[in-house]
Motif scaffolding. Structure first.
Motif, PDB file in Angstrom:
ATOM      1  N   SER A  27      -2.433  -9.226  -5.530  1.00 59.25           N
ATOM      2  CA  SER A  27      -2.561 -10.098  -4.194  1.00 59.25           C
ATOM      3  C   SER A  27      -3.740  -9.151  -3.107  1.00 59.25           C
ATOM      4  O   SER A  27      -4.451  -9.926  -2.605  1.00 59.25           O
ATOM      5  CB  SER A  27      -1.332  -9.965  -3.330  1.00 59.25           C
ATOM      6  N   LYS A  28      -3.664  -7.826  -3.163  1.00 59.03           N
ATOM      7  CA  LYS A  28      -4.921  -7.160  -2.270  1.00 59.03           C
ATOM      8  C   LYS A  28      -6.391  -7.503  -2.726  1.00 59.03           C
ATOM      9  O   LYS A  28      -7.089  -7.648  -2.342  1.00 59.03           O
ATOM     10  CB  LYS A  28      -4.401  -5.849  -2.270  1.00 59.03           C
ATOM     11  N   ILE A  29      -6.105  -7.480  -4.412  1.00 59.80           N
ATOM     12  CA  ILE A  29      -7.650  -7.633  -5.174  1.00 59.80           C
ATOM     13  C   ILE A  29      -8.251  -9.121  -4.628  1.00 59.80           C
ATOM     14  O   ILE A  29      -9.099  -9.230  -4.183  1.00 59.80           O
ATOM     15  CB  ILE A  29      -7.453  -7.565  -6.483  1.00 59.80           C
ATOM     16  N   GLU A  30      -7.138 -10.179  -4.788  1.00 58.71           N
ATOM     17  CA  GLU A  30      -7.549 -11.515  -4.485  1.00 58.71           C
ATOM     18  C   GLU A  30      -7.909 -11.626  -3.034  1.00 58.71           C
ATOM     19  O   GLU A  30      -8.916 -12.588  -2.659  1.00 58.71           O
ATOM     20  CB  GLU A  30      -6.506 -12.336  -4.774  1.00 58.71           C
ATOM     21  N   ALA A  31      -7.375 -10.832  -2.047  1.00 54.91           N
ATOM     22  CA  ALA A  31      -7.744 -11.029  -0.622  1.00 54.91           C
ATOM     23  C   ALA A  31      -8.858 -10.184  -0.483  1.00 54.91           C
ATOM     24  O   ALA A  31      -9.129 -10.069   0.865  1.00 54.91           O
ATOM     25  CB  ALA A  31      -6.360 -10.711   0.301  1.00 54.91           C
ATOM     26  N   GLY A  32      -9.359  -9.089  -1.363  1.00 60.62           N
ATOM     27  CA  GLY A  32     -10.314  -8.446  -0.819  1.00 60.62           C
ATOM     28  C   GLY A  32      -9.842  -7.163  -0.014  1.00 60.62           C
ATOM     29  O   GLY A  32     -10.903  -6.660   0.648  1.00 60.62           O
ATOM     30  N   LYS A  33      -8.769  -6.636  -0.289  1.00 58.14           N
ATOM     31  CA  LYS A  33      -8.492  -5.656   0.789  1.00 58.14           C
ATOM     32  C   LYS A  33      -7.843  -4.316   0.104  1.00 58.14           C
ATOM     33  O   LYS A  33      -7.480  -3.532   0.682  1.00 58.14           O
ATOM     34  CB  LYS A  33      -7.234  -6.128   1.532  1.00 58.14           C
ATOM     35  N   LEU A  34      -8.130  -4.405  -1.419  1.00 57.40           N
ATOM     36  CA  LEU A  34      -7.870  -2.947  -2.131  1.00 57.40           C
ATOM     37  C   LEU A  34      -9.099  -2.035  -1.928  1.00 57.40           C
ATOM     38  O   LEU A  34     -10.084  -2.466  -1.959  1.00 57.40           O
ATOM     39  CB  LEU A  34      -8.031  -3.484  -3.739  1.00 57.40           C
ATOM     40  N   VAL A  78       4.248   1.042   2.165  1.00 56.53           N
ATOM     41  CA  VAL A  78       3.657   2.074   1.202  1.00 56.53           C
ATOM     42  C   VAL A  78       2.155   1.711   1.182  1.00 56.53           C
ATOM     43  O   VAL A  78       1.410   2.499   0.466  1.00 56.53           O
ATOM     44  CB  VAL A  78       4.109   2.250  -0.014  1.00 56.53           C
ATOM     45  N   PHE A  79       1.720   0.595   1.778  1.00 56.96           N
ATOM     46  CA  PHE A  79       0.225   0.404   1.723  1.00 56.96           C
ATOM     47  C   PHE A  79      -0.756   1.261   2.579  1.00 56.96           C
ATOM     48  O   PHE A  79      -0.112   2.048   3.294  1.00 56.96           O
ATOM     49  CB  PHE A  79      -0.166  -1.088   2.307  1.00 56.96           C
ATOM     50  N   ARG A  80      -1.848   1.430   2.274  1.00 54.66           N
ATOM     51  CA  ARG A  80      -2.531   2.459   2.915  1.00 54.66           C
ATOM     52  C   ARG A  80      -2.736   2.298   4.346  1.00 54.66           C
ATOM     53  O   ARG A  80      -2.626   3.374   5.170  1.00 54.66           O
ATOM     54  CB  ARG A  80      -4.009   2.462   2.190  1.00 54.66           C
ATOM     55  N   GLU A  81      -2.847   1.059   4.806  1.00 55.40           N
ATOM     56  CA  GLU A  81      -2.748   0.774   6.334  1.00 55.40           C
ATOM     57  C   GLU A  81      -1.344   1.343   6.615  1.00 55.40           C
ATOM     58  O   GLU A  81      -1.402   1.591   8.191  1.00 55.40           O
ATOM     59  CB  GLU A  81      -2.989  -0.558   6.613  1.00 55.40           C
ATOM     60  N   ASP A  82      -0.373   1.323   6.199  1.00 54.90           N
ATOM     61  CA  ASP A  82       0.937   1.652   6.515  1.00 54.90           C
ATOM     62  C   ASP A  82       1.063   3.036   6.634  1.00 54.90           C
ATOM     63  O   ASP A  82       1.628   3.676   7.766  1.00 54.90           O
ATOM     64  CB  ASP A  82       1.845   1.193   5.719  1.00 54.90           C
ATOM     65  N   ILE A  83       0.371   3.960   5.693  1.00 57.36           N
ATOM     66  CA  ILE A  83       0.363   5.301   5.881  1.00 57.36           C
ATOM     67  C   ILE A  83      -0.480   5.766   7.030  1.00 57.36           C
ATOM     68  O   ILE A  83      -0.204   6.794   7.981  1.00 57.36           O
ATOM     69  CB  ILE A  83      -0.184   5.960   4.592  1.00 57.36           C
ATOM     70  N   GLU A  84      -1.369   5.389   7.444  1.00 57.28           N
ATOM     71  CA  GLU A  84      -2.358   5.267   8.413  1.00 57.28           C
ATOM     72  C   GLU A  84      -1.767   5.083   9.875  1.00 57.28           C
ATOM     73  O   GLU A  84      -2.026   5.844  10.598  1.00 57.28           O
ATOM     74  CB  GLU A  84      -3.780   4.436   8.366  1.00 57.28           C
ATOM     75  N   ASP A  88       3.366  13.250   7.609  1.00 60.10           N
ATOM     76  CA  ASP A  88       3.349  12.925   6.293  1.00 60.10           C
ATOM     77  C   ASP A  88       4.023  11.716   6.181  1.00 60.10           C
ATOM     78  O   ASP A  88       4.578  11.027   6.780  1.00 60.10           O
ATOM     79  CB  ASP A  88       3.668  13.936   5.411  1.00 60.10           C
ATOM     80  N   HIS A  89       4.022  11.326   4.809  1.00 62.67           N
ATOM     81  CA  HIS A  89       4.533   9.892   4.491  1.00 62.67           C
ATOM     82  C   HIS A  89       5.435  10.109   3.146  1.00 62.67           C
ATOM     83  O   HIS A  89       4.797  10.643   2.089  1.00 62.67           O
ATOM     84  CB  HIS A  89       3.600   8.711   4.156  1.00 62.67           C
ATOM     85  N   LEU A  90       6.572   9.414   3.160  1.00 62.75           N
ATOM     86  CA  LEU A  90       7.485   9.337   1.965  1.00 62.75           C
ATOM     87  C   LEU A  90       7.672   7.844   1.755  1.00 62.75           C
ATOM     88  O   LEU A  90       8.204   7.081   2.329  1.00 62.75           O
ATOM     89  CB  LEU A  90       8.877  10.251   1.932  1.00 62.75           C
ATOM     90  N   GLY A  91       7.332   7.373   0.255  1.00 65.96           N
ATOM     91  CA  GLY A  91       7.688   5.967  -0.029  1.00 65.96           C
ATOM     92  C   GLY A  91       9.101   5.798  -0.426  1.00 65.96           C
ATOM     93  O   GLY A  91       9.647   6.487  -1.288  1.00 65.96           O
ATOM     94  N   LYS A  92       9.582   4.845  -0.242  1.00 63.42           N
ATOM     95  CA  LYS A  92      10.932   4.346  -0.931  1.00 63.42           C
ATOM     96  C   LYS A  92      10.594   3.222  -2.081  1.00 63.42           C
ATOM     97  O   LYS A  92       9.611   2.504  -1.864  1.00 63.42           O
ATOM     98  CB  LYS A  92      11.744   3.560   0.211  1.00 63.42           C
ATOM     99  N   PRO A  93      11.362   3.433  -3.035  1.00 62.34           N
ATOM    100  CA  PRO A  93      12.556   4.250  -3.378  1.00 62.34           C
ATOM    101  C   PRO A  93      12.257   5.710  -3.584  1.00 62.34           C
ATOM    102  O   PRO A  93      11.120   5.921  -3.879  1.00 62.34           O
ATOM    103  CB  PRO A  93      13.163   3.729  -4.442  1.00 62.34           C
TER     104      PRO A  93
END
Length: 814
Positions: free
Chosen positions: A494-501, A775-781, A790-795
């Motif tokens: 979905s990120k590739i198709e939206a050009g956001k990867l 866990v997206f890059r914008e979420d970590i930023e 720092d950041h830990l993703g779930k699960p």
């Protein structure tokens, strides 16, 4: 053929059929109207009557079909409601059984001194068989003398559960627990038992039919229309036995549904003012009325009172055919009434739901509608003269319009007839077909691991073998990780198709990245007894700069495909080679070769297209979403490279890609030389440290607590961000680290972090690590911008969790 000739032929081909059809239809309409006018002049309305009669017959048939469908639907609804209630009984039975099997896990719930409670204000009633207790209004000393105090206090835990189930199901009138020792607990919505009722009027519950039936069968029991559990009113009783630690019978629990309440619900669904419903149970030797309008408390009724003089033959037909509709004469107030009888089964209980409706009620709607048709026919006849004139004018206008449209269309087609088929349209249709097939595959890929998780969970819960439970848990973990991979593929696509990867460059150890990937894939290689050979060119710099996570994603996908499509005992070869270096950028070729099923030339053309796999049945045979290769292709191209495949059908495949990576700086020792987390012991490693964990979901708190229990890390939990800030303010020096969820009620993790950082104390610099499913890059930023370290993703990944804790707690230790 010239353009004018083509235009003339098209004109004739379009114009002649249209004009002919218009002329014929106009003549027919005018003739019909003239006939109607002639009929009206003689005072006859035959056409209107024929139409009205036809509509009446059609509506009557439709009414019968709709009502029959309503009976079936209501029967299914009753069956589903009873199944839900039966499920509640099983829940209560299991809960009470657990109280007897694990009594230490429950707190004693003292029974209040009922001598101090005014009569008529009780809903939960505790009483004993008359042979054991002479006064219902007892206190703890009475229980102690009877030797039942401990068991009574234990069963006090069930009161809340009984109340919740009765609140959920308004049709339940009574819930009860009767033990083999003589304890009786009853929860009455109507508070029917008062404390001033003498105990000698109470029945001995252990002699009731619902108790003996459940005890003797050892299974769920559903009664027909009987006196309720306390012998008061007509009800159907559902009961089930429960057992102690050693499997000994301990008693019976259950509930009553008033037949009066059941009948009200059923009669409310009957159509027609004079219709009614009957609930009955029929066997070869007996037919019993369960519910019917006016059915008194255990009064005797004959089946013919509700189903007519031919009740016996009708009952036989009901036993032979679960669903049906018949027309019969049924007596009402001594007079025969023409009626329809429709029935459907209630499978859980073996009952039959029958509707008895007067033919007159169903036909009433049809009569009203046919009368409207007759009146409409008369109205048309009264205005038929003006109608003929209007239709003639409209017909002439349509004829002229058809001629003009035919001329225009013929000219347009003469210019466009030779134009080729639109290639873009075909491509779009093919893409839609591919997406439809992809959605079908995705449904399979998502539902399969979910089915495995649910199935293995049920097996583990039912099994008493610890090895079997471990095996189930391992399979649940594998299915969960597979499902997480599918979700990640969908999000990446979905990120590739939206050009956001996006790619994020960082220094990394190339050789260590390869080693981590092979370590992760080795267990699957070992399962299929395959051989994985890895060769890394020594000329490749150890430290490079790029997005190692995305590069790992590409390699993991290619190696995973190689393992999947290579048979047992086959070989897989991973090679990384330096092609050259220019301006500080290394051109590296990575290839994955296998001895698998191979790929044909035609299949290779479809490999790197979105939503497609080599063959349409590949997903069915081997699984997969068909997204991995297209995601890998996009990542490689974003790194300035390209991906390709060389393969022959039946001869294996070789996937390779070339990427441009800059030389990196030397990594710190803890990033480059630290042993893997799973090679270090974690027992007691964090003893003496205290962490504050902000997490609003109870099961997530339980998971973190269980994971970190061996490390001896002291943990305080906060249910939301506001609580976390309050706990830290009250004792800031206590906490060495904070794990912060992001989405929480009252105050989210971002705001809580900002408030902690704003405190005018040195401890406000405490390490804060986000612990979130975002866990997206914008979420970590966003987490870093809020002040988190720092950041830990779930699960949560146990190894990653320990690595984060070591990184920040070891610094404090130093």
């Amino acid at each position: 053929m010239n353009n004018n000739s083509l235009q003339n032929r098209l004109l004739y081909a379009i114009l002649f059929p249209c004009v002919a059809a218009l002329l014929v239809s106009g003549v027919l309409v005018i003739v019909a109207l003239v006939n109607i006018r002639a009929a009206t002049s003689n005072g006859k309305f035959d056409i209107g009557r024929i139409a009205a009669d036809s509509i009446m017959v059609s509506l009557l048939d439709q009414g019968i079909a709709d009502t029959s469908g309503l009976v079936r639907s209501n029967a299914r609804t009753i069956n589903d409601d009873l199944e839900d209630i039966a499920g509640d009984i099983v829940l209560i039975k299991d809960s009470i059984g657990k109280m007897y099997q694990e009594p230490d896990a429950f707190k004693p719930v003292p029974v209040p001194n009922y001598r101090d409670i005014p009569p008529g204000q009780l809903q939960i009633h505790w009483f004993f068989d008359p042979t054991m207790q002479k006064d219902r209004r007892f206190d703890a000393s009475d229980l102690e003398r009877a030797g039942l105090l401990e068991e009574t206090y234990l069963l006090g835990n069930a009161g809340r559960l009984l109340a919740l189930i009765m609140d959920k199901n308004p049709d339940i009138s009574t819930m009860f627990i009767t033990t083999a020792s003589g304890i009786n607990i009853q929860y009455d919505k109507d508070a029917a038992f008062k404390v001033d009722i003498p105990v000698d009027m109470l029945p001995i519950m252990r002699e009731r039919y619902w108790y003996t039936a459940a005890k003797n069968s050892g299974a769920l029991y559903i009664s027909d229309a009987e006196r309720d559990s306390a012998g008061r009113w007509l009800a159907t009783t559902i009961s089930a036995p429960f057992y102690g630690k050693d499997g000994t019978f301990k008693g019976v629990t259950g509930l009553d549904i008033k037949i009066e309440n059941l009948d009200k619900n059923i009669q409310a669904t009957v159509v027609g003012e004079n219709g009614y419903a009957v609930l009955l149970k029929s066997t070869e030797g007996d037919t019993k009325i369960i519910s019917a309008p006016g059915l008194g408390d255990m009064e005797e009724y004959d089946v013919s009172d509700f189903l007519g003089d031919d009740a016996e033959s009708l009952i036989a037909e009901m036993r032979a055919e679960p669903f049906g509709t018949v027309r019969a004469m049924v007596r009402r107030d001594g007079e025969p009434v023409d009626s329809y009888i429709m029935w459907a089964p209630i499978e859980l209980t073996g009952w039959t739901l029958a509707y008895i409706l007067r033919v007159q009620d169903i036909a009433g709607l049809a009569n009203n509608t046919s009368g409207e048709v007759l009146r409409m026919a008369k109205s048309i006849a009264d205005n038929v003269d003006s109608t003929i004139r209007i239709i003639t004018v409209i017909w002439a206008a349509l004829l002229l319009l058809v001629i003009l449209v035919a001329i225009f269309v013929s000219r347009f087609l003469s210019r466009k007839i030779a134009r080729p088929i639109n290639d873009a349209f075909i491509a779009k249709e093919q893409a839609n077909i591919a997406k439809s097939q992809f959605l079908s595959n995705m449904s399979h890929e998502i539902r399969t691991p979910i089915g495995a998780i649910i199935g293995m969970t049920s097996i583990a819960k039912a099994s008493t073998d610890s090895l079997r439970k471990d095996d189930c848990l391992n399979k649940i973990e594998g299915a969960s990780r597979h499902l997480l991979g599918v979700v990640n593929d969908i999000l990446d696509m979905s990120k590739i198709e939206a050009g956001k990867l996006e790619l994020v460059s960082a220094d990394f150890d190339f050789e260590k990245m390869i080693r981590n990937i092979t370590n992760m894939i080795n267990f699957r290689v070992a399962e299929k007894k395959q051989v994985l050979t890895v060769h890394i060119d020594e000329a490749i710099p150890r430290n490079l700069r790029g997005d190692d996570q995305r590069l790992s994603q590409v390699l993991t996908n290619l190696l995973g495909n190689a393992v999947k499509f290579t048979p047992e005992g086959g070989g897989i070869y991973l090679e990384a080679r330096l092609l050259g270096e220019e301006n500080g950028s290394c051109r590296i070729r990575v290839s994955v070769k296998d001895e698998g099923i191979g790929i044909s030339t035609e299949q290779k053309d479809r490999l790197f297209h979105a939503f497609q796999q080599a063959e349409s049945d590949t997903s069915r045979k081997y699984g997969g979403t068909g997204l991995g290769l297209v995601i890998s292709k996009n990542i490689v191209e974003m790194m300035g490279g390209e991906i390709s495949v060389e393969a022959e059908l039946g001869q294996g495949s070789e996937f390779s890609f070339i990427v441009l990576l800059e030389r990196g700086n030397a990594l710190a020792a803890d990033e480059n030389g630290t042993p893997e987390t799973d090679m270090q012991t974690d027992t007691g490693v964090f003893e003496g440290f205290t962490a504050l964990i902000a997490e609003d979901v109870e099961i997530n708190r339980e998971i973190v607590s269980a994971l970190l229990e061996p490390t001896l890390l002291a943990i305080d939990f906060a249910e939301n961000g506001e609580k976390a800030v309050e706990m830290f303010q009250n004792n800031p020096e206590k906490y060495d680290m904070i794990l912060m969820d992001v989405q929480m009620p009252k105050m989210d993790g971002f705001e809580a972090t900002r408030r902690i950082r704003a405190l005018p104390i040195a401890a406000a610099a405490v390490p804060i690590v986000a612990m979130t499913a975002n866990v997206f890059r914008e979420d970590i930023e966003k987490c870093i911008e809020a002040g988190m370290n720092d950041h830990l993703g779930k699960p949560l990944d146990y190894a990653v969790l320990l690595d984060k804790l070591r990184r920040y707690l070891n610094k404090k230790r130093v």
